[in-house]
Design a protein around this motif. Structure first.
Motif, PDB file in Angstrom:
ATOM      1  N   ASN A  76       0.824  -1.218   0.000  1.00 18.23           N
ATOM      2  CA  ASN A  76       0.000   0.000   0.000  1.00 18.23           C
ATOM      3  C   ASN A  76       0.855   1.263   0.000  1.00 18.23           C
ATOM      4  O   ASN A  76       0.468   2.292  -0.557  1.00 18.23           O
ATOM      5  CB  ASN A  76      -0.937   0.009   1.214  1.00 18.23           C
ATOM      6  N   CYS A  77       2.031   1.190   0.624  1.00 19.12           N
ATOM      7  CA  CYS A  77       2.879   2.380   0.765  1.00 19.12           C
ATOM      8  C   CYS A  77       3.452   2.832  -0.575  1.00 19.12           C
ATOM      9  O   CYS A  77       3.955   3.945  -0.690  1.00 19.12           O
ATOM     10  CB  CYS A  77       4.007   2.094   1.744  1.00 19.12           C
ATOM     11  N   HIS A  78       3.393   1.960  -1.578  1.00 19.58           N
ATOM     12  CA  HIS A  78       3.963   2.282  -2.889  1.00 19.58           C
ATOM     13  C   HIS A  78       2.858   2.484  -3.931  1.00 19.58           C
ATOM     14  O   HIS A  78       3.075   2.305  -5.115  1.00 19.58           O
ATOM     15  CB  HIS A  78       4.917   1.165  -3.334  1.00 19.58           C
ATOM     16  N   GLY A 123       6.250  -4.892   1.248  1.00 14.94           N
ATOM     17  CA  GLY A 123       5.130  -4.276   1.982  1.00 14.94           C
ATOM     18  C   GLY A 123       5.155  -4.767   3.416  1.00 14.94           C
ATOM     19  O   GLY A 123       4.908  -5.947   3.685  1.00 14.94           O
ATOM     20  N   GLU A 124       5.442  -3.876   4.326  1.00 15.78           N
ATOM     21  CA  GLU A 124       5.763  -4.220   5.706  1.00 15.78           C
ATOM     22  C   GLU A 124       4.816  -5.236   6.340  1.00 15.78           C
ATOM     23  O   GLU A 124       5.253  -6.218   6.929  1.00 15.78           O
ATOM     24  CB  GLU A 124       5.790  -2.926   6.525  1.00 15.78           C
ATOM     25  N   VAL A 125       3.527  -4.998   6.237  1.00 20.07           N
ATOM     26  CA  VAL A 125       2.588  -5.822   7.007  1.00 20.07           C
ATOM     27  C   VAL A 125       2.075  -7.015   6.203  1.00 20.07           C
ATOM     28  O   VAL A 125       1.234  -7.769   6.689  1.00 20.07           O
ATOM     29  CB  VAL A 125       1.391  -4.986   7.514  1.00 20.07           C
ATOM     30  N   GLY A 129       0.937   6.293   0.601  1.00 13.83           N
ATOM     31  CA  GLY A 129       2.155   6.761   1.271  1.00 13.83           C
ATOM     32  C   GLY A 129       2.577   5.876   2.418  1.00 13.83           C
ATOM     33  O   GLY A 129       1.941   4.869   2.728  1.00 13.83           O
ATOM     34  N   THR A 130       3.659   6.278   3.039  1.00 16.46           N
ATOM     35  CA  THR A 130       4.234   5.516   4.147  1.00 16.46           C
ATOM     36  C   THR A 130       3.654   6.010   5.469  1.00 16.46           C
ATOM     37  O   THR A 130       2.986   7.044   5.525  1.00 16.46           O
ATOM     38  CB  THR A 130       5.768   5.676   4.150  1.00 16.46           C
ATOM     39  N   CYS A 131       3.922   5.281   6.551  1.00 19.96           N
ATOM     40  CA  CYS A 131       3.309   5.583   7.849  1.00 19.96           C
ATOM     41  C   CYS A 131       3.500   7.062   8.204  1.00 19.96           C
ATOM     42  O   CYS A 131       4.550   7.650   7.940  1.00 19.96           O
ATOM     43  CB  CYS A 131       3.879   4.681   8.925  1.00 19.96           C
ATOM     44  N   ALA A 132       2.462   7.625   8.831  1.00 22.04           N
ATOM     45  CA  ALA A 132       2.324   9.078   8.961  1.00 22.04           C
ATOM     46  C   ALA A 132       3.135   9.698  10.096  1.00 22.04           C
ATOM     47  O   ALA A 132       3.077  10.910  10.302  1.00 22.04           O
ATOM     48  CB  ALA A 132       0.846   9.425   9.149  1.00 22.04           C
ATOM     49  N   GLY A 161       9.713   3.436  -0.422  1.00 23.44           N
ATOM     50  CA  GLY A 161       9.281   4.177   0.755  1.00 23.44           C
ATOM     51  C   GLY A 161       9.090   3.316   1.982  1.00 23.44           C
ATOM     52  O   GLY A 161       9.548   3.660   3.062  1.00 23.44           O
ATOM     53  N   CYS A 162       8.425   2.179   1.825  1.00 20.76           N
ATOM     54  CA  CYS A 162       8.090   1.367   2.993  1.00 20.76           C
ATOM     55  C   CYS A 162       9.379   0.920   3.697  1.00 20.76           C
ATOM     56  O   CYS A 162      10.441   0.822   3.081  1.00 20.76           O
ATOM     57  CB  CYS A 162       7.231   0.177   2.571  1.00 20.76           C
ATOM     58  N   ASP A 163       9.238   0.596   4.976  1.00 17.43           N
ATOM     59  CA  ASP A 163      10.373   0.487   5.903  1.00 17.43           C
ATOM     60  C   ASP A 163      11.678  -0.087   5.347  1.00 17.43           C
ATOM     61  O   ASP A 163      12.743   0.499   5.519  1.00 17.43           O
ATOM     62  CB  ASP A 163       9.988  -0.386   7.095  1.00 17.43           C
ATOM     63  N   LYS A 164      11.610  -1.262   4.726  1.00 14.27           N
ATOM     64  CA  LYS A 164      12.850  -1.935   4.342  1.00 14.27           C
ATOM     65  C   LYS A 164      13.317  -1.546   2.943  1.00 14.27           C
ATOM     66  O   LYS A 164      14.416  -1.903   2.528  1.00 14.27           O
ATOM     67  CB  LYS A 164      12.671  -3.465   4.389  1.00 14.27           C
ATOM     68  N   THR A 179       9.927   4.071  10.962  1.00  7.56           N
ATOM     69  CA  THR A 179      11.142   3.684  10.240  1.00  7.56           C
ATOM     70  C   THR A 179      11.182   4.274   8.832  1.00  7.56           C
ATOM     71  O   THR A 179      12.222   4.761   8.376  1.00  7.56           O
ATOM     72  CB  THR A 179      11.249   2.154  10.172  1.00  7.56           C
ATOM     73  N   ALA A 180      10.045   4.226   8.125  1.00 11.62           N
ATOM     74  CA  ALA A 180      10.042   4.729   6.749  1.00 11.62           C
ATOM     75  C   ALA A 180      10.401   6.216   6.727  1.00 11.62           C
ATOM     76  O   ALA A 180      11.240   6.655   5.925  1.00 11.62           O
ATOM     77  CB  ALA A 180       8.680   4.492   6.109  1.00 11.62           C
ATOM     78  N   SER A 181       9.772   6.996   7.599  1.00 12.74           N
ATOM     79  CA  SER A 181      10.053   8.438   7.635  1.00 12.74           C
ATOM     80  C   SER A 181      11.493   8.690   8.067  1.00 12.74           C
ATOM     81  O   SER A 181      12.169   9.582   7.531  1.00 12.74           O
ATOM     82  CB  SER A 181       9.099   9.139   8.602  1.00 12.74           C
TER      83      SER A 181
HETATM   84 FE1  FES Z   1       4.889   0.866   4.903  1.00 13.05          FE
HETATM   85 FE2  FES Z   1       4.538   1.712   7.540  1.00 13.05          FE
HETATM   86  S1  FES Z   1       3.690  -0.030   6.515  1.00 13.05           S
HETATM   87  S2  FES Z   1       5.777   2.526   5.987  1.00 13.05           S
END
Ligand code: FES
Length: 574
Positions: free
Chosen positions: A54-56, A86-88, A194-197, A122-125, A201-203
């Motif tokens: 979802n973050c991408h 995708g992190e989750v 987008g990535t977590c608000a 964007g997403c964490d890893k 970690t992503a930010s």
């Molecule tokens: Fe992708 Fe938080 S789940 S940045």
């Protein structure tokens, strides 16, 4: 173009270079690309969109905007896919696949004929994987992040993934929020692309990419759905063409000095503990080691300046509006290495000279150095008989009353044991105890974000909000609590964590930066003599991972990807 650049770069081996060139041009023309464009510098665009990420979600729009920039600057944009994390959506944990993605990115940059590359993620890893891969590939590269989500609303309250996810889950576990309300919350936590608000970690990694100099100035915090995000993508495309013509390679940008700048900003923004691992891995690709002792020195000199969740009140959209990374750099200027150069070819000094005078900064979100959110840096490293090679605690997100504590250990042997017993009514636990989770480190479990494990159900219902929790796992950057993470060596590598038993005494001192298991030397040796390592997976990536992964202080990279590494040698305590 020279014969070693553009489409002629790295010809396919047929034993006849002229034939390879002719065949490649012919196949490129089959895509309808004009001969004129085929003679231009080639900018690869590494895209990492996926229905499982979802973050991408804005990947196609961003790639199109990058292409626009490349074409307008006289280059040929060619997008190519890599895996997406995708992190989750990943089992057992996205962390297991960061190195796989880094290898994918590295090899595809090196194998394909591109003069520079824009990495979109964007997403964490993803950002760590792309930076690790680019650092090893050695081709000029620009990181473009997808950008953070905007917040949602629930009954007048702003919500943002994922600090508020955890806050509401804790309230639900404590019986304060109904199932119906949780369903409403669930639909309002992550409401845009987008990535977590928050400063998760992503930010944090987006900020680090900018501070390292691998992203364009001012681009880290732009929200995913803001028009400025597309403008930054277009600019990244233009900059990539400049880099193709006048190369600046990642090893000229990611240096010991820029890594130290990144570490300092990580502490000042109250960033994610995961970033310590990722930064070590990125730096490690270029032979730069990240010392936990140096982290502590920097942490003692660097106040937390940014008031964002999980340690404060704001969200990434506020951080962007407040001035973003550049505002933090202005505050930290006297502590930074200013000669570091970025992908725009400018030094940090030139960049700060240009912006400092007219920059407006919202001081409710980005504090002055003299009036910080908190005096010490957000993260400190601990050492001691329980963590000879180090552990991490995010003191900015912890409960100060728990910083100096000696308590009784209540031990969970692994993640299954934790899930089975944590909420049982007869669990022998009090709020003064220290909870210990073993076998959740890199070798044992791929190092999931299980370090933020829940307060035992019966204590949560009695109103206990925080306890000291210790593990060899990681924690989400959006989480909070007095949580000691990354204990190294991990239990599965024979670290002292492996021999902790319920009833042992453990001493934590954040002030002294110590974590000690209070048992005699004789007892320690006796217990270690009966320890045995976990079984190895038989095949595939899991077997490669367990065989090759390094410990947290080395960034959990694979030993064979780190230059000059002599193979995996986990510290054993025998
Ligand atoms: Fe992708 Fe938080 S789940 S940045």
């Amino acid at each position: 173009m020279s014969k070693s650049s553009g489409l002629d770069r790295g010809l396919t081996d047929y034993g006849d270079p002229e034939f390879s060139r002719y065949l490649r041009r012919s196949f490129a023309r089959s895509m309808g690309i004009s001969e004129e464009l085929l003679g231009k510098p080639i900018v690869g665009i590494a895209v990492s969109g996926s229905g499982f990420n979802n973050c991408h979600r804005t990947m196609d729009d961003l790639a199109e905007a990058v292409s626009r920039g490349v074409l307008s600057a006289g280059g040929l944009p060619l997008a190519f896919p890599t895996i997406s994390l995708g992190e989750v959506f990943l089992n057992p944990t996205s962390m297991m696949f960061r190195n796989l993605m880094a290898m994918d990115v590295e090899e595809m940059i090196r194998a394909q004929p591109m003069d520079s590359v824009v990495l979109i993620g964007g997403c964490d890893k993803t950002v760590p994987a792309q930076l690790m891969g680019a650092a090893s590939a050695g081709r000029p590269a620009i990181q473009l992040v997808t950008g953070p989500m905007m917040t949602g609303r629930y009954r007048g309250e702003r919500l943002g993934a994922c600090t508020d996810c955890r806050r509401f889950w804790a309230r639900y576990r404590a019986g304060e929020v109904s199932e119906a309300s949780m369903s409403e919350v669930e639909g309002n936590l992550a409401v845009t692309a987008g990535t977590c608000a928050v400063m998760g970690t992503a930010s944090t990694m987006a900020c680090i990419a900018e501070v390292l100099g691998m992203s364009l100035p001012g681009s880290a915090a732009i929200p995913a759905v803001h028009s400025a995000r597309l403008a930054a993508a277009e600019e990244s495309g233009k900059a990539a063409v400049r880099l193709a013509r006048q190369p600046i390679t990642p090893d000229q940008i990611i240096t010991a000095d820029s890594v130290e700048n990144a570490l300092r900003v990580l502490l000042a923004i109250g960033g994610s503990t995961n970033a310590v691992i990722h930064l070590a891995a990125i730096a490690g690709r270029l032979g730069i080691s990240l010392s936990l002792d140096r982290l502590n020195e920097i942490s003692d000199q660097t106040p937390v300046l940014v008031n964002l969740k999980p340690i404060g009140g704001g969200y990434m959209e506020d951080f962007y509006a407040a001035g973003g990374v550049e505002a933090v750099l202005i505050e930290l200027r006297s502590l930074l290495h200013l000669d570091c150069v970025g992908v725009d070819g400018q030094t940090l000094r030139q960049r700060l000279d240009r912006i400092a005078a007219e920059k407006w900064i919202d001081r409710t979100i980005i504090h002055r150095f003299e009036e910080p959110v908190s005096v010490g840096g957000g993260i400190v490293a601990l050492r001691g008989s329980l963590a000879p090679d180090g552990a991490i605690v995010k003191r900015a997100a912890a409960t100060p009353a728990l910083f100096e504590l000696e308590g009784r250990a209540v031990v969970f042997e692994n993640l299954d044991d934790l899930a089975r017993r944590i909420d049982t009514p007869d669990l022998d636990v009090t709020p003064a105890d220290i909870l210990v989770l073993k076998n959740a480190g890199p070798i044992a479990a791929g190092m999931p974000e299980a370090g933020y494990f829940p307060i035992p159900g019966k204590l949560a219902r009695a109103g206990i909000k925080d306890m000291v929790r210790i593990s060899d796992a990681r924690m989400s950057g959006t989480a909070y609590g007095t949580i000691v993470l990354h204990v190294s060596p991990e239990a599965a590598a024979g670290g002292p964590l492996a021999i902790v038993r319920t009833g042992d005494r453990i001493a934590l001192s954040v002030a002294k930066k110590r974590l000690d298991l209070l048992i005699s030397e004789e007892e320690r040796l006796r217990r270690l003599s009966s320890w045995s390592p976990p079984p190895q997976p038989e095949r595939g990536y899991a077997a490669l991972y367990q065989r090759s992964v390094l410990q947290a202080p080395q960034g959990c990279d694979f030993d064979f990807l780190v230059p000059g590494h002599a193979g995996k040698q986990p510290s054993r305590q025998k």
